[in-house]
Design a protein around this motif. Sequence first.
Motif, mmCIF file in Angstrom:
data_model
loop_
_atom_site.group_PDB
_atom_site.id
_atom_site.type_symbol
_atom_site.label_atom_id
_atom_site.label_comp_id
_atom_site.label_asym_id
_atom_site.label_seq_id
_atom_site.Cartn_x
_atom_site.Cartn_y
_atom_site.Cartn_z
ATOM 1 N N GLY A 86 0.822 -1.212 0.000
ATOM 2 C CA GLY A 86 0.000 0.000 0.000
ATOM 3 C C GLY A 86 0.856 1.261 0.000
ATOM 4 N N THR A 87 1.923 1.268 0.799
ATOM 5 C CA THR A 87 2.813 2.442 0.809
ATOM 6 C C THR A 87 3.488 2.628 -0.544
ATOM 7 O OG1 THR A 87 4.778 1.219 1.596
ATOM 8 C CG2 THR A 87 3.297 2.130 3.269
ATOM 9 N N MET A 88 3.858 1.503 -1.203
ATOM 10 C CA MET A 88 4.503 1.596 -2.512
ATOM 11 C C MET A 88 3.559 2.172 -3.563
ATOM 12 S SD MET A 88 7.438 0.579 -1.687
ATOM 13 C CE MET A 88 8.013 0.987 -3.320
ATOM 14 N N VAL A 89 2.299 1.733 -3.520
ATOM 15 C CA VAL A 89 1.302 2.243 -4.469
ATOM 16 C C VAL A 89 1.102 3.743 -4.257
ATOM 17 C CG1 VAL A 89 -1.134 2.162 -5.133
ATOM 18 C CG2 VAL A 89 0.124 0.033 -4.738
ATOM 19 N N LEU A 90 0.935 4.155 -3.014
ATOM 20 C CA LEU A 90 0.728 5.567 -2.705
ATOM 21 C C LEU A 90 1.901 6.418 -3.196
ATOM 22 C CD1 LEU A 90 -0.583 5.249 0.971
ATOM 23 C CD2 LEU A 90 -1.909 5.999 -0.991
ATOM 24 N N ALA A 91 3.108 6.003 -2.806
ATOM 25 C CA ALA A 91 4.283 6.821 -3.095
ATOM 26 C C ALA A 91 4.628 6.838 -4.584
ATOM 27 C CB ALA A 91 5.471 6.302 -2.282
ATOM 28 N N ARG A 92 4.544 5.688 -5.242
ATOM 29 C CA ARG A 92 4.949 5.654 -6.651
ATOM 30 C C ARG A 92 3.974 6.431 -7.529
ATOM 31 N NH1 ARG A 92 6.823 0.561 -10.541
ATOM 32 N NH2 ARG A 92 6.854 1.792 -12.455
ATOM 33 N N LEU A 93 2.677 6.314 -7.259
ATOM 34 C CA LEU A 93 1.702 7.041 -8.065
ATOM 35 C C LEU A 93 1.925 8.552 -7.969
ATOM 36 C CD1 LEU A 93 -1.620 5.055 -7.492
ATOM 37 C CD2 LEU A 93 -0.247 5.175 -9.581
ATOM 38 N N VAL A 94 2.202 9.026 -6.755
ATOM 39 C CA VAL A 94 2.453 10.459 -6.587
ATOM 40 C C VAL A 94 3.751 10.854 -7.280
ATOM 41 C CG1 VAL A 94 3.025 12.240 -4.898
ATOM 42 C CG2 VAL A 94 1.116 10.704 -4.470
ATOM 43 N N THR A 95 4.771 10.004 -7.157
ATOM 44 C CA THR A 95 6.048 10.279 -7.806
ATOM 45 C C THR A 95 5.895 10.373 -9.323
ATOM 46 O OG1 THR A 95 7.253 9.139 -6.044
ATOM 47 C CG2 THR A 95 8.411 9.440 -8.124
ATOM 48 N N SER A 100 -2.359 13.245 -5.051
ATOM 49 C CA SER A 100 -2.271 12.487 -3.802
ATOM 50 C C SER A 100 -3.611 11.853 -3.441
ATOM 51 C CB SER A 100 -1.796 13.393 -2.669
ATOM 52 O OG SER A 100 -2.626 14.544 -2.564
ATOM 53 N N ALA A 101 -4.726 12.520 -3.795
ATOM 54 C CA ALA A 101 -6.046 11.954 -3.490
ATOM 55 C C ALA A 101 -6.283 10.682 -4.293
ATOM 56 C CB ALA A 101 -7.134 12.981 -3.807
ATOM 57 N N VAL A 102 -5.907 10.693 -5.579
ATOM 58 C CA VAL A 102 -6.050 9.502 -6.413
ATOM 59 C C VAL A 102 -5.168 8.377 -5.889
ATOM 60 C CG1 VAL A 102 -5.586 8.553 -8.714
ATOM 61 C CG2 VAL A 102 -6.740 10.761 -8.482
ATOM 62 N N ALA A 103 -3.938 8.720 -5.513
ATOM 63 C CA ALA A 103 -3.012 7.720 -4.984
ATOM 64 C C ALA A 103 -3.550 7.110 -3.696
ATOM 65 C CB ALA A 103 -1.647 8.356 -4.738
ATOM 66 N N LEU A 104 -4.134 7.954 -2.850
ATOM 67 C CA LEU A 104 -4.670 7.469 -1.574
ATOM 68 C C LEU A 104 -5.825 6.496 -1.810
ATOM 69 C CD1 LEU A 104 -3.982 7.981 1.395
ATOM 70 C CD2 LEU A 104 -5.782 9.718 1.438
ATOM 71 N N VAL A 105 -6.706 6.842 -2.729
ATOM 72 C CA VAL A 105 -7.826 5.953 -3.058
ATOM 73 C C VAL A 105 -7.310 4.635 -3.625
ATOM 74 C CG1 VAL A 105 -9.809 5.628 -4.573
ATOM 75 C CG2 VAL A 105 -9.483 7.815 -3.396
ATOM 76 N N ALA A 106 -6.314 4.712 -4.515
ATOM 77 C CA ALA A 106 -5.743 3.502 -5.116
ATOM 78 C C ALA A 106 -5.112 2.609 -4.056
ATOM 79 C CB ALA A 106 -4.704 3.884 -6.169
ATOM 80 N N GLY A 107 -4.413 3.208 -3.100
ATOM 81 C CA GLY A 107 -3.798 2.430 -2.028
ATOM 82 C C GLY A 107 -4.835 1.702 -1.191
ATOM 83 N N PHE A 108 -5.943 2.392 -0.886
ATOM 84 C CA PHE A 108 -7.006 1.763 -0.105
ATOM 85 C C PHE A 108 -7.671 0.632 -0.896
ATOM 86 C CE2 PHE A 108 -6.529 5.129 2.888
ATOM 87 C CZ PHE A 108 -7.130 4.698 4.053
ATOM 88 N N VAL A 109 -7.860 0.854 -2.188
ATOM 89 C CA VAL A 109 -8.480 -0.177 -3.017
ATOM 90 C C VAL A 109 -7.605 -1.426 -3.068
ATOM 91 C CG1 VAL A 109 -9.130 -0.778 -5.381
ATOM 92 C CG2 VAL A 109 -9.844 1.415 -4.419
ATOM 93 N N VAL A 110 -6.304 -1.245 -3.246
ATOM 94 C CA VAL A 110 -5.379 -2.376 -3.325
ATOM 95 C C VAL A 110 -5.386 -3.181 -2.017
ATOM 96 C CG1 VAL A 110 -2.928 -3.004 -3.426
ATOM 97 C CG2 VAL A 110 -3.873 -1.400 -5.087
ATOM 98 N N CYS A 111 -5.273 -2.491 -0.887
ATOM 99 C CA CYS A 111 -5.240 -3.191 0.409
ATOM 100 C C CYS A 111 -6.564 -3.902 0.691
ATOM 101 C CB CYS A 111 -4.916 -2.206 1.529
ATOM 102 S SG CYS A 111 -3.236 -1.553 1.485
ATOM 103 N N ALA A 112 -7.674 -3.219 0.400
ATOM 104 C CA ALA A 112 -8.986 -3.832 0.608
ATOM 105 C C ALA A 112 -9.170 -5.042 -0.299
ATOM 106 C CB ALA A 112 -10.093 -2.810 0.364
ATOM 107 N N MET A 113 -8.711 -4.934 -1.548
ATOM 108 C CA MET A 113 -8.842 -6.038 -2.499
ATOM 109 C C MET A 113 -8.038 -7.252 -2.039
ATOM 110 S SD MET A 113 -7.830 -6.088 -6.542
ATOM 111 C CE MET A 113 -6.076 -5.942 -6.144
ATOM 112 N N LEU A 114 -6.835 -7.032 -1.526
ATOM 113 C CA LEU A 114 -6.016 -8.141 -1.043
ATOM 114 C C LEU A 114 -6.655 -8.794 0.187
ATOM 115 C CD1 LEU A 114 -2.482 -6.554 -1.495
ATOM 116 C CD2 LEU A 114 -3.470 -8.432 -2.812
ATOM 117 N N GLY A 115 -7.241 -7.974 1.055
ATOM 118 C CA GLY A 115 -7.970 -8.541 2.187
ATOM 119 C C GLY A 115 -9.152 -9.367 1.727
ATOM 120 N N ALA A 116 -9.848 -8.861 0.698
ATOM 121 C CA ALA A 116 -11.006 -9.583 0.158
ATOM 122 C C ALA A 116 -10.586 -10.904 -0.486
ATOM 123 C CB ALA A 116 -11.736 -8.709 -0.860
#
Length: 328
Positions: A86-95, A100-116
């Motif tokens: 999740g940290t990698m998705v957040l940081a790389r997208l912004v880089t 940052s808002a899109v990156a934050l949403v993407a990070g949450f989606v990735v973590c939630a999807m892996l939990g699912a």
Amino acid sequence: MSAVDERSFRNRSAEAFLHNPALGPLAALILAMVVFSATTSTFLTVDNLSLVVQQSLVVATLALGQTLIVLTGGIDLANAAVMVLGTMVLARLVTEGSSSAVALVAGFVVCAMLGAISGGLVTMLNLPPFIVTLGMLTVVLAVGRLYSEGNSYPVTDNLLGVLGEGGYLFGQIKVTHGMTLAVVMFAITWYALTRTAWGRHVYALGNDPEAARLTGIHVGRTRFSVYLVAGVIYAFAAWQALGRIPNADPNAFQTGNLDSITAVVIGGTSLFGGRGSVMGTVVGALIVAVLRSGLTQAGIDSLYQDVATGVLVIAAVAFDQVVRRRSR
């Protein structure tokens, strides 16, 4: 005290600990703080105590998600790896130029999807949580390193680093936004577990899945929801981690999964499911942080700190077994 009175006292004590699993860990936390305060001159200071809380923040959040899963009789070995991805998705997208808002949403989606995904495998295929999350650990670690291409990504974005900022309570005690967020998450989870039907279903599932099914609880749906919620919580932990250390590193938090399990077990949550509390997990995370801080200030080698933590885990599980036998 007569034999009958002594036996009655033991039964009452076992019942008290069964219904209040955080009592023992809380006593241990207070004892540790007293010992380190007496043996070191720097432990009981405002700055150090604030630092201890900040250091325990990410592990405590991971442990919150872990608590939900352990309460159902499961375990999650991949939670720290999910958080790091999740940290990698957040940081790389912004880089790479995303907001940052899109990156934050993407990070949450990735973590939630892996939990699912973990929850789906455990629920629909009836696979053991240990095996599922062990496999997920390997997969997510590899995916994280492939996605990062072996690089770490410094974080300079204000939104991604905001949880590391804050102010001072009474002009002395540093309180970050990450701490405030953690308090809110723990309060919401406590309410959900103790005041809602969903929480009662989680405990019932951990106590006896078949009995829960016979009483009309949708066991599969409840178990799946727990893994999904845990995934969302890991996303919050990823956000907190970037606030704490503004650098996304694919090799970070390598023992985060074990530290979260340690906090959960030391906090009085039974590895067999059905017994535990959010407050116990808070105390367990603080015990781990206090132990490491106090032993470091006392000049104790880090290897001995690991030994002490391991002994605490074994003692906590053994105590849980004793309490369960006495309560039957």
